[in-house]
Design a protein around this motif. Structure first.
Motif, PDB file in Angstrom:
ATOM      1  N   THR A  99       0.924  -1.178   0.014  1.00  0.00           N
ATOM      2  CA  THR A  99       0.049   0.055   0.205  1.00  0.00           C
ATOM      3  C   THR A  99       0.919   1.245  -0.114  1.00  0.00           C
ATOM      4  OG1 THR A  99      -1.683  -1.158   1.408  1.00  0.00           O
ATOM      5  CG2 THR A  99      -1.826   1.285   1.167  1.00  0.00           C
ATOM      6  N   PRO A 100       0.951   1.860  -1.332  1.00  0.00           N
ATOM      7  CA  PRO A 100       2.049   3.072  -1.086  1.00  0.00           C
ATOM      8  C   PRO A 100       1.262   4.264  -0.104  1.00  0.00           C
ATOM      9  CG  PRO A 100       1.363   2.332  -3.421  1.00  0.00           C
ATOM     10  CD  PRO A 100       0.452   1.571  -2.477  1.00  0.00           C
ATOM     11  N   LEU A 101       2.226   4.984   0.458  1.00  0.00           N
ATOM     12  CA  LEU A 101       1.858   5.836   1.364  1.00  0.00           C
ATOM     13  C   LEU A 101       2.464   7.470   0.896  1.00  0.00           C
ATOM     14  CD1 LEU A 101       2.270   4.088   4.753  1.00  0.00           C
ATOM     15  CD2 LEU A 101      -0.066   4.381   3.251  1.00  0.00           C
ATOM     16  N   THR A 102       1.859   8.306   1.034  1.00  0.00           N
ATOM     17  CA  THR A 102       2.460   9.764   0.965  1.00  0.00           C
ATOM     18  C   THR A 102       3.324   9.757   2.047  1.00  0.00           C
ATOM     19  OG1 THR A 102       0.873  10.871   2.439  1.00  0.00           O
ATOM     20  CG2 THR A 102       0.391  10.578  -0.066  1.00  0.00           C
ATOM     21  N   PRO A 103       4.318  10.948   2.144  1.00  0.00           N
ATOM     22  CA  PRO A 103       5.361  11.185   3.081  1.00  0.00           C
ATOM     23  C   PRO A 103       4.519  11.585   4.599  1.00  0.00           C
ATOM     24  CG  PRO A 103       5.879  12.176   1.270  1.00  0.00           C
ATOM     25  CD  PRO A 103       4.786  11.764   0.756  1.00  0.00           C
ATOM     26  N   SER A 104       3.148  11.876   4.365  1.00  0.00           N
ATOM     27  CA  SER A 104       2.512  12.022   5.647  1.00  0.00           C
ATOM     28  C   SER A 104       1.526  10.902   6.253  1.00  0.00           C
ATOM     29  CB  SER A 104       1.558  13.513   5.583  1.00  0.00           C
ATOM     30  OG  SER A 104       0.394  13.102   4.465  1.00  0.00           O
ATOM     31  N   GLY A 105       1.569   9.870   5.378  1.00  0.00           N
ATOM     32  CA  GLY A 105       0.898   8.647   5.750  1.00  0.00           C
ATOM     33  C   GLY A 105      -0.336   8.523   5.302  1.00  0.00           C
ATOM     34  N   GLU A 106      -0.771   9.303   4.224  1.00  0.00           N
ATOM     35  CA  GLU A 106      -2.101   9.068   3.559  1.00  0.00           C
ATOM     36  C   GLU A 106      -1.818   7.769   2.288  1.00  0.00           C
ATOM     37  OE1 GLU A 106      -4.867  10.083   4.737  1.00  0.00           O
ATOM     38  OE2 GLU A 106      -3.447  10.869   6.415  1.00  0.00           O
ATOM     39  N   ILE A 107      -2.972   7.459   1.833  1.00  0.00           N
ATOM     40  CA  ILE A 107      -2.947   6.625   0.889  1.00  0.00           C
ATOM     41  C   ILE A 107      -2.498   7.346  -0.581  1.00  0.00           C
ATOM     42  CG2 ILE A 107      -4.090   4.756  -0.785  1.00  0.00           C
ATOM     43  CD1 ILE A 107      -3.736   4.006   2.335  1.00  0.00           C
ATOM     44  N   LEU A 137      -4.974  -5.432   0.816  1.00  0.00           N
ATOM     45  CA  LEU A 137      -5.189  -5.412   2.418  1.00  0.00           C
ATOM     46  C   LEU A 137      -4.768  -6.611   2.960  1.00  0.00           C
ATOM     47  CD1 LEU A 137      -8.696  -3.393   2.418  1.00  0.00           C
ATOM     48  CD2 LEU A 137      -6.200  -2.613   2.528  1.00  0.00           C
ATOM     49  N   GLY A 138      -3.515  -6.984   2.425  1.00  0.00           N
ATOM     50  CA  GLY A 138      -2.888  -8.351   3.153  1.00  0.00           C
ATOM     51  C   GLY A 138      -1.971  -7.971   4.177  1.00  0.00           C
ATOM     52  N   SER A 139      -1.287  -8.551   4.888  1.00  0.00           N
ATOM     53  CA  SER A 139      -0.135  -8.310   5.807  1.00  0.00           C
ATOM     54  C   SER A 139       0.962  -7.481   4.876  1.00  0.00           C
ATOM     55  CB  SER A 139       0.748  -9.566   6.110  1.00  0.00           C
ATOM     56  OG  SER A 139      -0.244 -10.244   6.769  1.00  0.00           O
ATOM     57  N   THR A 140       1.377  -7.535   3.622  1.00  0.00           N
ATOM     58  CA  THR A 140       2.225  -6.743   2.871  1.00  0.00           C
ATOM     59  C   THR A 140       1.608  -5.556   2.626  1.00  0.00           C
ATOM     60  OG1 THR A 140       3.097  -8.638   2.050  1.00  0.00           O
ATOM     61  CG2 THR A 140       3.552  -6.877   0.751  1.00  0.00           C
ATOM     62  N   GLY A 141       0.169  -5.592   2.374  1.00  0.00           N
ATOM     63  CA  GLY A 141      -0.464  -4.326   2.308  1.00  0.00           C
ATOM     64  C   GLY A 141      -0.617  -3.556   3.612  1.00  0.00           C
ATOM     65  N   GLU A 142      -0.203  -3.846   4.663  1.00  0.00           N
ATOM     66  CA  GLU A 142       0.011  -3.105   5.893  1.00  0.00           C
ATOM     67  C   GLU A 142      -1.482  -3.103   6.589  1.00  0.00           C
ATOM     68  OE1 GLU A 142       3.325  -0.069   6.085  1.00  0.00           O
ATOM     69  OE2 GLU A 142       2.870  -0.525   4.032  1.00  0.00           O
ATOM     70  N   VAL A 143      -2.462  -3.881   6.104  1.00  0.00           N
ATOM     71  CA  VAL A 143      -3.724  -3.752   6.650  1.00  0.00           C
ATOM     72  C   VAL A 143      -3.941  -3.525   8.046  1.00  0.00           C
ATOM     73  CG1 VAL A 143      -4.063  -6.152   6.843  1.00  0.00           C
ATOM     74  CG2 VAL A 143      -6.323  -4.950   6.248  1.00  0.00           C
ATOM     75  N   ALA A 144      -3.219  -4.002   9.204  1.00  0.00           N
ATOM     76  CA  ALA A 144      -3.509  -3.772  10.365  1.00  0.00           C
ATOM     77  C   ALA A 144      -3.175  -2.260  10.843  1.00  0.00           C
ATOM     78  CB  ALA A 144      -2.683  -4.695  11.385  1.00  0.00           C
ATOM     79  N   PHE A 145      -2.665  -1.509   9.857  1.00  0.00           N
ATOM     80  CA  PHE A 145      -2.163  -0.275  10.247  1.00  0.00           C
ATOM     81  C   PHE A 145      -3.150   0.669   9.577  1.00  0.00           C
ATOM     82  CE2 PHE A 145       1.344  -2.784  10.201  1.00  0.00           C
ATOM     83  CZ  PHE A 145       2.230  -2.432  11.247  1.00  0.00           C
ATOM     84  N   LEU A 146      -3.881   0.261   8.680  1.00  0.00           N
ATOM     85  CA  LEU A 146      -5.064   1.324   7.819  1.00  0.00           C
ATOM     86  C   LEU A 146      -6.051   1.383   8.907  1.00  0.00           C
ATOM     87  CD1 LEU A 146      -4.448  -0.009   4.543  1.00  0.00           C
ATOM     88  CD2 LEU A 146      -2.954   1.825   5.715  1.00  0.00           C
ATOM     89  N   THR A 147      -6.754   2.744   8.601  1.00  0.00           N
ATOM     90  CA  THR A 147      -8.116   2.876   9.267  1.00  0.00           C
ATOM     91  C   THR A 147      -9.279   2.438   8.063  1.00  0.00           C
ATOM     92  OG1 THR A 147      -8.392   4.997   7.800  1.00  0.00           O
ATOM     93  CG2 THR A 147      -7.324   5.183  10.114  1.00  0.00           C
ATOM     94  N   ASP A 148     -10.235   2.405   8.487  1.00  0.00           N
ATOM     95  CA  ASP A 148     -11.280   1.776   7.536  1.00  0.00           C
ATOM     96  C   ASP A 148     -11.566   2.656   6.250  1.00  0.00           C
ATOM     97  OD1 ASP A 148     -11.806  -0.129   9.995  1.00  0.00           O
ATOM     98  OD2 ASP A 148     -13.660   0.525  10.434  1.00  0.00           O
ATOM     99  N   GLU A 149     -11.441   3.724   6.753  1.00  0.00           N
ATOM    100  CA  GLU A 149     -11.598   4.707   5.475  1.00  0.00           C
ATOM    101  C   GLU A 149     -10.581   4.493   4.453  1.00  0.00           C
ATOM    102  OE1 GLU A 149     -11.803   9.388   4.464  1.00  0.00           O
ATOM    103  OE2 GLU A 149     -11.220   8.756   6.336  1.00  0.00           O
TER     104      GLU A 149
END
Length: 312
Positions: free
Chosen positions: A18-26, A49-61
């Protein structure tokens, strides 16, 4: 291999970073670019949204943004399966509803975790999930994260009843994987798919009769895993082994991180994202907090692996 055109999954189905911006947004632009990178490599499906997709760290949104972005980018070219991973049944069901509403092809769920569960409760969990949605359910066997190994007998029963339609085996237990393949084959489970989550033993799993693989390293070199799968499908086991050995060497990049300052997950995820950044696929290699990013020296190790594999 026992792949069937009626299976919901087979072949190479990478679990997207899941690529993120420097501020942590998708970073949706990079996410679309990553999906196209994988499709160009010839993959058979995408797992968000698997482990490699850091699913546990993402909000529902954020989870919703990932599913919607990838489904829209793929436009039906391959299946898009979405992780609905959470601790207990009542928490998973809203994720199921979100995945269905956003157009996912299937949903991937683990056994319950954090809370201690009996095998009967794990079975009830999957049956309740299946009754709550029309999406096919893929069981995700990842005991290192959830603390529970899915028993072959349980998986076979759920497959026979079509409660689950596939399993991603990330247990690292090749004996258990072989037992599961034999068990489901003997039970004549209809169109049930078994995919290995290992990057390093895909050729062996395919020789056992697995239907495909969900390799995190497939983000970096999707075409390599597709070549491996196609060689196995053609019974070219020498070719499959040679490709696996090349990918085995490439996987060394996952150990670029200094273990005195970060854990294995930070190292592996950081390396995958650093590689994708070096390849120009994603704009930023940021990992989710509290993971620790690779530094310049560690990123140079990743670059060396890419160069050795003729990817950079």
């Amino acid at each position: 291999m026992t792949s069937s055109h009626d299976q919901i999954l087979s072949g190479i189905v990478p679990p997207l970073c899941t690529p993120l911006t420097p501020s942590g947004e998708i970073d949706t632009t990079s996410l679309v670019r990553l999906a196209e990178h994988l499709l160009t490599g010839g993959v058979d499906g995408l797992f968000v949204l698997g482990s490699t997709g850091e699913v546990a760290f993402l909000t529902d949104e954020q989870r919703g943004i990932v599913i919607e972005t990838v489904v829209h980018a793929v436009r039906g070219r391959v299946p898009v399966v979405a992780g609905v991973i959470d601790t207990t049944t009542p928490r998973v069901i809203p994720h199921l509803e979100q995945a269905a509403a956003l157009g996912a092809t299937a949903a991937v769920a683990t056994a319950p975790f954090y809370t201690r569960t009996h095998p009967a409760e794990i079975e009830k969990h999957f049956r309740l999930l299946a009754s709550a949605t029309e999406l096919p359910i893929v069981a995700y066997d990842i005991p290192v994260s959830v603390g529970t190994k899915l028993d072959a007998g349980l998986v076979t029963r759920l497959a026979q009843d079509r409660v689950i339609r596939a399993v991603k085996d990330s247990s690292g237990d090749d004996t258990g994987l072989r037992q599961l393949i034999l068990s489901t084959s003997e039970a004549e489970t209809e169109d049930f798919a078994i995919l290995t989550g290992s990057e390093l033993t895909v050729d062996a799993a395919l020789s056992f009769g697995a239907d495909g693989a969900v390799p995190g390293l497939g983000n970096v070199d999707p075409a390599g895993y597709v070549r491996l799968f196609e060689a196995a499908r053609a019974d070219d086991w020498d070719g499959a082994r040679a490709e696996q050995e090349r990918l085995f060497a490439l996987f060394g990049l996952a150990k670029a991180g200094d273990t005195s300052r970060m854990g294995a997950a930070s190292s592996a995820l950081g390396a995958f994202k650093a590689a994708l950044h070096l390849l120009g696929v994603i704009d930023c290699p940021r990992v989710s907090d509290p993971y620790i990013p690779l530094d310049a020296a560690e990123t140079a190790i990743v670059a060396a692996h890419l160069e050795k594999a003729d990817l950079l």
